[in-house]
Enzyme design. Structure first.
Site, PDB file in Angstrom:
ATOM      1  N   ASP A   1      -6.431  -4.421  -2.012  1.00 31.97           N
ATOM      2  CA  ASP A   1      -4.700  -3.858  -2.148  1.00 31.97           C
ATOM      3  C   ASP A   1      -4.386  -3.375  -0.850  1.00 31.97           C
ATOM      4  OD1 ASP A   1      -2.670  -2.772  -3.738  1.00 31.97           O
ATOM      5  OD2 ASP A   1      -3.728  -0.803  -3.199  1.00 31.97           O
TER       6      ASP A   1
ATOM      7  N   ASP B   1      -1.187  -0.844  -0.527  1.00 30.88           N
ATOM      8  CA  ASP B   1      -0.413   0.625  -0.610  1.00 30.88           C
ATOM      9  C   ASP B   1      -1.742   1.585  -1.007  1.00 30.88           C
ATOM     10  OD1 ASP B   1       2.167   0.084   0.439  1.00 30.88           O
ATOM     11  OD2 ASP B   1       2.558  -1.247  -1.586  1.00 30.88           O
TER      12      ASP B   1
END
Length: 236
Positions: free
Chosen positions: A25, A27
């Site tokens: 991922d 953010d």
């Protein structure tokens, strides 16, 4: 949730069981932008007369722009169209990311170790491509064999589509891949795709539990031996 293995418990033999790929991922996991996303949502919410609280977190953290915009539309009762809220939210977040992109502790060290070990990596984000490209211009594009943004799948997180697409583009089975996430939304997506998950929360929110979900407080605690243990954990 099973007790997380500690790097101190790993032995060199574990390096033979490295994951086929690591799917990151973006953010809050690799870069410290989840706080910026929350700030952008909070500022817009305040303009609409709504104060964000912990109760809003599931509709904000790890979610796509359109999802959070729809939530703010419902929560505030505004007459403004959802599309306008999504545009304003996206612009605010992009401006904040352009001004401040900071790698999370341990992120670059782990990416470097994976590159040196020949383990492919993918970036799997629910952010718009514009934001992903802003981060990549700062973090470096050559870390990843594959990058996916919100526009790259019909459904984004918490649906499994982004992680399924990343594994497919790498030519791998999702069960052979390890996902690294920081939000419940992202963990749900990765688990639904069939990946083992290393969860490193960027904000104090409850995480899903499961046999193939391991929780750490920082990527600084992760090394190749630990990733090997997690990827080799039996599915059950």
């Amino acid at each position: 949730m099973p007790e997380s293995p500690r790097p101190d418990d790993a032995c060199p033999d574990d390096l033979t069981a490295l994951p086929a790929a690591v799917l990151f991922d973006m953010d809050g996991t690799l870069v410290d932008t989840e706080q910026l996303w929350w700030q952008a949502a909070a500022e817009l919410a305040e303009e609409l007369g709504h104060q964000l609280t912990d109760a809003d977190a599931p509709e904000v953290l790890g979610q796509a722009v359109e999802h959070t915009a729809a939530h703010l539309h419902r929560a505030s009762g505004t007459d403004l169209p959802e599309a306008e809220l999504a545009h304003r939210l996206g612009e605010s977040f992009a401006d904040k990311v352009a001004a401040e992109t900071v790698p999370r502790p341990g992120a670059l060290a782990l990416l470097t170790a994976l590159r040196e070990a020949g383990v492919p990596t993918a970036l799997v984000s629910a952010s718009p491509r514009r934001v992903v490209d802003l981060v990549l211009s700062s973090l470096g594009r050559d870390w990843f064999a594959v990058t996916l943004a919100a526009e790259d799948t019909v459904r984004t997180k918490p649906a499994p589509d982004p992680y399924l697409a990343a594994a497919e583009r790498l030519g791998l089975a999702p069960a052979a891949c390890l996902a690294v996430e920081d939000t419940p939304t992202g963990v749900t997506s990765a688990v639904a795709a069939g990946c083992a998950v290393l969860a490193v929360p960027s904000m104090p929110v409850p995480m899903p539990e499961g046999d193939r979900i391991t929780l750490l407080t920082s990527l600084e605690q992760a090394d190749l031996a630990l990733l090997g243990k997690l990827s080799a954990a039996p599915v059950g």
